[in-house]
Motif scaffolding. Structure first.
Motif, PDB file in Angstrom:
ATOM      1  N   LYS A 151       4.875  -3.188  -0.705  1.00 29.91           N
ATOM      2  CA  LYS A 151       3.976  -2.083  -0.345  1.00 29.91           C
ATOM      3  C   LYS A 151       2.879  -1.899  -1.383  1.00 29.91           C
ATOM      4  N   CYS A 155      -1.083  -2.099  -0.437  1.00 33.24           N
ATOM      5  CA  CYS A 155      -2.055  -1.046  -0.761  1.00 33.24           C
ATOM      6  C   CYS A 155      -3.229  -1.613  -1.556  1.00 33.24           C
ATOM      7  N   ASP A 160      -6.270   1.075  -0.650  1.00 31.74           N
ATOM      8  CA  ASP A 160      -5.804   2.469  -0.615  1.00 31.74           C
ATOM      9  C   ASP A 160      -5.344   2.867  -2.020  1.00 31.74           C
ATOM     10  N   ARG A 162      -5.084   5.901  -3.357  1.00 31.24           N
ATOM     11  CA  ARG A 162      -4.236   7.083  -3.412  1.00 31.24           C
ATOM     12  C   ARG A 162      -2.770   6.729  -3.180  1.00 31.24           C
ATOM     13  N   GLU A 163      -2.509   5.901  -2.181  1.00 32.17           N
ATOM     14  CA  GLU A 163      -1.119   5.525  -1.894  1.00 32.17           C
ATOM     15  C   GLU A 163      -0.584   4.534  -2.926  1.00 32.17           C
ATOM     16  N   GLN A 166       1.703   5.818  -5.688  1.00 30.70           N
ATOM     17  CA  GLN A 166       3.097   6.122  -5.391  1.00 30.70           C
ATOM     18  C   GLN A 166       4.021   4.951  -5.691  1.00 30.70           C
TER      19      GLN A 166
END
Length: 307
Positions: A151, A155, A160, A162-163, A166
């Motif tokens: 993941k 991203c 992405d 922002r993600e 995480q």
């Protein structure tokens, strides 16, 4: 005669009432005067002519108590939050030839012996992790770590940001995003050649004994595809057709003391014996050709015949 004249002049309808000014401060409505009186508080105004530098320590303390002012502290406190460490503590040293040596080779047997020697500290660290997370299991964590790894790269490919935070720590975020501006990345995780496994685990405290961080190193041996294009669409690195076998040692970190902490990608260990990476195809401006010097040929003049 005089009375009749006065009666004619004096008429109540013709009397003019001029506005009069008074100095009273009373409200026009006497109702709720007790409530209005409670709105005003009598306070002691400070004496502006006092010199505080001449006060004694007890006098200054008394004045501050009257005003409700706390005494100043001799130090400055600034709250800060540490969500990730700045590096790897007790980094794992990958054995030379890992992923290439066969099971029956002496190099592979030596690797197994060294792994057993270092396994005791890792077991103690995993036991420490279980004190904070009772449901922790090494095999299930390997599957979770592989999903986090995939993941995080997805991203990065989609842009992405922002993600991406995480799945990676504050230390790994700039390393992930380094030199990716104006680039097009194509990445695919095809398959795992060997199941991922935990090879190293450590726990340490930061600042205080109760603030504990955990780091677990997972070994990934997989097959991937990677292609990087520049802003003009020219291929810089890799290929979207060819797949390569990738052996990686990825460090995952978690703030164990934080009940909302999560495992994230923290760093990647690159062994010294690893072969160097292929250089990228850099795009440069083609220089102008050097001017060729022009050589003038001397023409022979025809000889004049004697008359």
């Amino acid at each position: 005669m005089a009375n009749t004249i006065l009666k004619r002049l004096w008429r109540p309808s013709q009397v003019l009432f001029l506005p009069s000014r008074t100095t009273t401060t009373k409200h026009y409505n006497p109702k709720y005067r007790t409530h209005r009186a409670k709105k005003y508080l009598k306070i002691d105004l400070p004496d502006m002519n006092e010199d505080e530098s001449e006060f004694t320590q007890e006098k200054m303390r008394q004045k501050m108590k009257e005003k409700g002012i706390l005494p100043p502290r001799p130090w400055m406190e600034r709250p800060f939050y540490i969500s990730a460490t700045g590096g790897i503590f007790e980094a794992y040293v990958p054995p030379e030839g890992d992923g290439k040596a066969s099971l029956v080779s002496p190099a592979r047997a030596k690797q197994t012996v060294q792994l057993l020697e270092k396994k005791s500290k890792s077991m103690l660290a995993i036991r420490k992790v279980k004190t904070f997370d009772e449901d922790f299991d090494s095999k299930e964590f390997c599957i979770q770590a592989q999903n986090i790894y995939i993941k995080a790269h997805e991203c990065l490919v989609s842009g992405d940001r922002r993600e991406l935070r995480q799945y990676v720590t504050e230390k790994a975020y700039p390393e992930f995003r380094h030199n990716t501006r104006h680039k097009t990345i194509r990445w695919r995780f095809l398959e795992s050649l060997e199941p991922p496994r935990v090879v190293h685990a450590r726990c340490t405290d930061v600042v205080s004994k109760q603030n504990i961080f955990g780091q677990i190193t997972v070994r990934f041996h997989s097959r991937q595809q990677l292609a990087v294009y520049d802003r003009f669409g020219r291929l810089l690195h890799g290929s979207e057709i060819l797949a390569k076998d990738v052996l990686e040692y990825v460090v995952f970190e978690k703030h164990l003391s934080n009940m909302y902490g999560a495992w994230r990608v923290h760093d990647k260990i690159i062994p010294d014996w690893a072969p160097p990476k292929d250089p990228s195809r850099l795009t440069r401006l083609k220089p102008d050709p050097e001017p060729v010097p022009v050589v003038e040929e001397k023409k022979e003049q025809p000889a004049i015949a004697d008359k």
